[in-house]
Enzyme design. Structure first.
Site, PDB file in Angstrom:
ATOM      1  N   CYS A   1      14.033  10.795   5.832  1.00  0.00           N
ATOM      2  CA  CYS A   1      14.022  10.391   7.251  1.00  0.00           C
ATOM      3  C   CYS A   1      15.360  10.633   7.922  1.00  0.00           C
ATOM      4  O   CYS A   1      15.425  11.023   9.080  1.00  0.00           O
ATOM      5  CB  CYS A   1      13.625   8.926   7.351  1.00  0.00           C
ATOM      6  SG  CYS A   1      14.610   7.865   6.282  1.00  0.00           S
TER       7      CYS A   1
ATOM      8  N   GLU B   1      10.079   1.384  10.413  1.00  0.00           N
ATOM      9  CA  GLU B   1      11.202   2.254  10.059  1.00  0.00           C
ATOM     10  C   GLU B   1      10.657   3.673  10.043  1.00  0.00           C
ATOM     11  O   GLU B   1       9.893   4.032   9.162  1.00  0.00           O
ATOM     12  CB  GLU B   1      11.759   1.887   8.681  1.00  0.00           C
ATOM     13  CG  GLU B   1      11.484   0.437   8.320  1.00  0.00           C
ATOM     14  CD  GLU B   1      12.712  -0.412   8.165  1.00  0.00           C
ATOM     15  OE1 GLU B   1      13.808   0.113   8.334  1.00  0.00           O
ATOM     16  OE2 GLU B   1      12.552  -1.610   7.883  1.00  0.00           O
TER      17      GLU B   1
ATOM     18  N   LYS C   1       0.854  -1.191   0.000  1.00  0.00           N
ATOM     19  CA  LYS C   1       0.000   0.000   0.000  1.00  0.00           C
ATOM     20  C   LYS C   1       0.887   1.238   0.000  1.00  0.00           C
ATOM     21  O   LYS C   1       1.455   1.623   1.014  1.00  0.00           O
ATOM     22  CB  LYS C   1      -0.933   0.053   1.217  1.00  0.00           C
ATOM     23  CG  LYS C   1      -2.081   1.033   0.922  1.00  0.00           C
ATOM     24  CD  LYS C   1      -2.627   1.790   2.112  1.00  0.00           C
ATOM     25  CE  LYS C   1      -1.835   2.918   2.617  1.00  0.00           C
ATOM     26  NZ  LYS C   1      -1.765   4.130   1.765  1.00  0.00           N
TER      27      LYS C   1
ATOM     28  N   GLU D   1      10.489  16.169  14.311  1.00  0.00           N
ATOM     29  CA  GLU D   1      10.822  16.008  12.896  1.00  0.00           C
ATOM     30  C   GLU D   1       9.943  16.941  12.069  1.00  0.00           C
ATOM     31  O   GLU D   1       8.716  16.874  12.162  1.00  0.00           O
ATOM     32  CB  GLU D   1      10.586  14.554  12.479  1.00  0.00           C
ATOM     33  CG  GLU D   1      11.037  14.289  11.061  1.00  0.00           C
ATOM     34  CD  GLU D   1      10.732  12.875  10.606  1.00  0.00           C
ATOM     35  OE1 GLU D   1       9.621  12.378  10.877  1.00  0.00           O
ATOM     36  OE2 GLU D   1      11.603  12.273   9.956  1.00  0.00           O
TER      37      GLU D   1
HETATM   38  P1  NAD Z   1       2.698   8.351   7.588  1.00  0.00           P
HETATM   39  O1  NAD Z   1       3.025   7.546   8.792  1.00  0.00           O
HETATM   40  O2  NAD Z   1       1.676   9.392   7.674  1.00  0.00           O
HETATM   41  O3  NAD Z   1       2.237   7.394   6.390  1.00  0.00           O
HETATM   42  C1  NAD Z   1       3.031   6.305   5.968  1.00  0.00           C
HETATM   43  C2  NAD Z   1       2.111   5.256   5.353  1.00  0.00           C
HETATM   44  O4  NAD Z   1       1.244   4.751   6.358  1.00  0.00           O
HETATM   45  C3  NAD Z   1       1.206   5.777   4.235  1.00  0.00           C
HETATM   46  O5  NAD Z   1       1.080   4.793   3.242  1.00  0.00           O
HETATM   47  C4  NAD Z   1      -0.127   5.971   4.954  1.00  0.00           C
HETATM   48  O6  NAD Z   1      -1.235   5.870   4.100  1.00  0.00           O
HETATM   49  C5  NAD Z   1      -0.099   4.814   5.927  1.00  0.00           C
HETATM   50  N1  NAD Z   1      -0.959   4.980   7.104  1.00  0.00           N
HETATM   51  C6  NAD Z   1      -1.376   6.134   7.694  1.00  0.00           C
HETATM   52  N2  NAD Z   1      -2.171   5.866   8.746  1.00  0.00           N
HETATM   53  C7  NAD Z   1      -2.245   4.521   8.841  1.00  0.00           C
HETATM   54  C8  NAD Z   1      -2.898   3.627   9.738  1.00  0.00           C
HETATM   55  N3  NAD Z   1      -3.649   4.063  10.738  1.00  0.00           N
HETATM   56  N4  NAD Z   1      -2.732   2.302   9.558  1.00  0.00           N
HETATM   57  C9  NAD Z   1      -1.954   1.835   8.548  1.00  0.00           C
HETATM   58  N5  NAD Z   1      -1.333   2.622   7.660  1.00  0.00           N
HETATM   59  C10 NAD Z   1      -1.465   3.951   7.803  1.00  0.00           C
HETATM   60  O7  NAD Z   1       4.088   8.942   7.082  1.00  0.00           O
HETATM   61  P2  NAD Z   1       4.340   9.935   5.856  1.00  0.00           P
HETATM   62  O8  NAD Z   1       3.940  11.299   6.238  1.00  0.00           O
HETATM   63  O9  NAD Z   1       3.789   9.330   4.610  1.00  0.00           O
HETATM   64  O10 NAD Z   1       5.934   9.841   5.733  1.00  0.00           O
HETATM   65  C11 NAD Z   1       6.810  10.609   6.451  1.00  0.00           C
HETATM   66  C12 NAD Z   1       7.418   9.828   7.596  1.00  0.00           C
HETATM   67  O11 NAD Z   1       8.083   8.650   7.104  1.00  0.00           O
HETATM   68  C13 NAD Z   1       8.484  10.623   8.307  1.00  0.00           C
HETATM   69  O12 NAD Z   1       8.353  10.463   9.701  1.00  0.00           O
HETATM   70  C14 NAD Z   1       9.785   9.971   7.817  1.00  0.00           C
HETATM   71  O13 NAD Z   1      10.885  10.169   8.672  1.00  0.00           O
HETATM   72  C15 NAD Z   1       9.378   8.552   7.703  1.00  0.00           C
HETATM   73  N6  NAD Z   1      10.303   7.789   6.861  1.00  0.00           N
HETATM   74  C16 NAD Z   1      11.143   6.862   7.450  1.00  0.00           C
HETATM   75  C17 NAD Z   1      12.061   6.146   6.678  1.00  0.00           C
HETATM   76  C18 NAD Z   1      12.984   5.130   7.324  1.00  0.00           C
HETATM   77  O14 NAD Z   1      13.567   4.331   6.603  1.00  0.00           O
HETATM   78  N7  NAD Z   1      13.185   5.139   8.630  1.00  0.00           N
HETATM   79  C19 NAD Z   1      12.129   6.368   5.293  1.00  0.00           C
HETATM   80  C20 NAD Z   1      11.272   7.316   4.726  1.00  0.00           C
HETATM   81  C21 NAD Z   1      10.361   8.023   5.519  1.00  0.00           C
END
Ligand code: NAD
Length: 495
Positions: free
Chosen positions: A298, A264, A189, A398
């Site tokens: 990230c 992650e 997803k 962040e």
């Molecule tokens: P997010 O947590 O809002 O969303 C990530 C994913 O989770 C999306 O596909 C979203 O639709 C889904 N999601 C949202 N709510 C959910 C729920 N209740 N249940 C299941 N899935 C759900 O994050 P974002 O804003 O898309 O991305 C930014 C974040 O990702 C930042 O915190 C960044 O640091 C992190 N990130 C981490 C890494 C790593 O490798 N550590 C890499 C890239 C990004």
């Protein structure tokens, strides 16, 4: 769509209403619902995405389960290796299109998305090299003549891959690669703001010969499709990349059937510049450690710690570098920084810029949304705050935008204390000519990756992972592949 901008032809794939990829077929959402996806450089709707709900997730998980238990189960590791090599070739052939789709969908400049080619291809080849990780591992004979003992590693089953929008082309591959290498199946997803490269990848996987149901791609909202997938009892493992807030929900959702989980998450990484650093390298290195991908990384080194003797000079040079960066539509080959992914994320970044000022940090440069010909997109200037204290909000939370928080330090002890005074533990950087300092900080910074005199380098063989609020699990390397397998012992009585 077939318009051209900056002489770049929009790929035929971009446009219309996309479907879900379930069991090898393209199907609309059961509810018939769809939502817009926008090019953040222009604010224009570039396609509509099917809005999956519980019913679609059930279908996708069922398809993944059937594929897991079907002929895919009988594929040898060399069959899967050959498949990954075919995929490598198909992705290589279509890479320019994938990069362009990613740029239109999430805004990163073409110089960046095209620049990911060699890493992505290396990543696929890395997974091709890991297909023998499962199977019979260590035929033992502890009690000769009485028992034969085998240790077997078998694919864990159906993987739920949930990824963010900041670099889906790579994010999806850390999951697809481990899934295909081990003989698992997956439901992926992608994020609602950037799903197109995952959908196009599904077509390419099919072209390369991935059997129906082995990889499924469902688009939709996190709170609807994402949570249904995370909670689904038919899922055996969740590979989640995203924010700590969602990560917590994922861990809770996994508890129902004790799914294996990797989360992650985000970071607030320190990047430490000592007074013996080569500033010709450190200034652009530190700046791009924050601003690459418009700060939407990230591992971004957003807490910049600078030793006091060089603090003023460093700030001047950092300002000069930051204000020289070309911001704009990523289709322009000169552009170095694209837009923020969405209005919502832009609002979040601008909120932190306000909070930084209110809490007493000095705005050295940037901090404004860009107007004029860029007004329709979500552009913000690269921003440098100086005089930051580590207890300010902009040093603790962040931001996920192009905002550097610079603070001075006097001694190495003080630098290490500030570096580790954070809830996160994703990455850190050190700039110094002194080997002992480099080693001390590589060992002392509590984070999953440390860069010395560089920032952001990655090797699939080594991998990447977090600590503390940055989550757990490791992407890449043998450890990750192993986490898609479960282990069993077999004792055979020879009497
Ligand atoms: P997010 O947590 O809002 O969303 C990530 C994913 O989770 C999306 O596909 C979203 O639709 C889904 N999601 C949202 N709510 C959910 C729920 N209740 N249940 C299941 N899935 C759900 O994050 P974002 O804003 O898309 O991305 C930014 C974040 O990702 C930042 O915190 C960044 O640091 C992190 N990130 C981490 C890494 C790593 O490798 N550590 C890499 C890239 C990004």
């Amino acid at each position: 769509m077939s318009s051209t901008t900056y002489g770049v032809q929009t790929p035929a794939f971009v446009g219309g209403t996309k479907r879900l990829f379930i069991g090898g077929a393209w199907v609309p959402a059961a509810s018939g619902k769809a939502f817009d996806t926008v090019n953040p450089a222009t604010g224009e709707v570039i396609a509509r995405l099917a809005q999956a709900d519980q019913t679609d997730i059930d279908r996708a998980v069922t398809a993944a389960r059937q594929a897991f238990e079907g002929p895919w189960n009988q594929w040898t590791h060399s069959d899967r290796q050959r498949l990954l090599i075919r995929i490598h070739d198909v992705v290589e052939k279509h890479f320019d299109e994938l990069a362009l789709i990613e740029t239109l969908d999430m805004g990163a400049p073409l110089v960046r998305t095209r620049g990911l080619k060699s890493f992505l291809l290396q990543l696929i080849l890395f997974y091709a090299s890991q297909t023998a990780a499962g199977g019979v591992q260590t035929p033992l004979n502890a009690l000769p003549g009485k028992f034969a003992t085998l240790k077997i590693k078998a694919p864990v089953g159906v993987v739920a891959g949930i990824i963010p929008w900041n670099g889906p082309l790579l994010s999806q591959w850390w999951i697809l690669g481990a899934t295909l290498a081990t003989g698992c199946t997956a439901v992926l997803k992608p994020a609602e703001d950037a799903s197109l490269s995952a959908l196009r990848m599904a077509e390419l996987l099919q072209e390369a010969g991935v059997p129906a149901g082995v990889i499924n791609v469902v688009t939709g909202y996190g709170g609807e499709a994402g949570s249904a997938l995370a909670e689904h009892p038919g899922v055996d493992r969740i590979a989640f990349t995203g924010s700590p807030e969602t990560g917590r929900r994922i861990v809770r959702a996994s508890a129902g059937n004790f799914k294996r989980v990797s989360v992650e998450l985000g970071g607030k990484s320190p990047d430490i510049v000592f007074d013996d650093a080569n500033l010709d390298k450190a200034v652009p290195g530190v700046a791009m450690g924050v601003f690459t991908n418009t700060g939407q990384i990230c591992a971004a080194g957003t807490r910049v710690l600078v030793q006091r003797r060089i603090y003023d000079e460093f700030i001047e040079r950092l300002k000069a570098f930051s204000t020289s960066l070309k911001i704009g539509n990523g289709l322009d080959p000169q552009v170095q920084l694209g837009p923020i992914v969405s209005q919502r994320q832009l609002d979040r970044v601008m909120h932190y810029v306000d909070v930084g000022g209110q809490e007493g940090a000095e705005l050295a440069c940037g901090g404004r949304r860009l107007g004029g010909e860029l007004a329709a997109g979500y552009f913000v200037e690269p921003t440098v705050f100086t005089g930051v204290h580590n207890d300010m909000t902009i040093a603790r939370e962040e931001i996920f935008g192009p905002v550097a928080s610079v603070m001075p330090f006097d001694t190495p002890e003080q630098a290490l204390r500030i570096a580790n005074d954070t809830s996160f533990g994703l990455a850190g950087g050190v700039w110094t000519q002194n080997l002992s300092t480099a080693h001390r900080f590589a060992q002392g910074i509590q984070a999953g990756t440390i860069w010395v005199n560089c920032y952001g380098v990655l090797d699939p063989q080594v991998g990447f992972g977090g600590y503390k609020l940055s989550g757990y699990g490791w992407k890449g390397a043998a450890e990750q592949v192993d986490s898609y397998l479960y282990q069993k012992a077999v004792y055979m009585n020879l009497d």
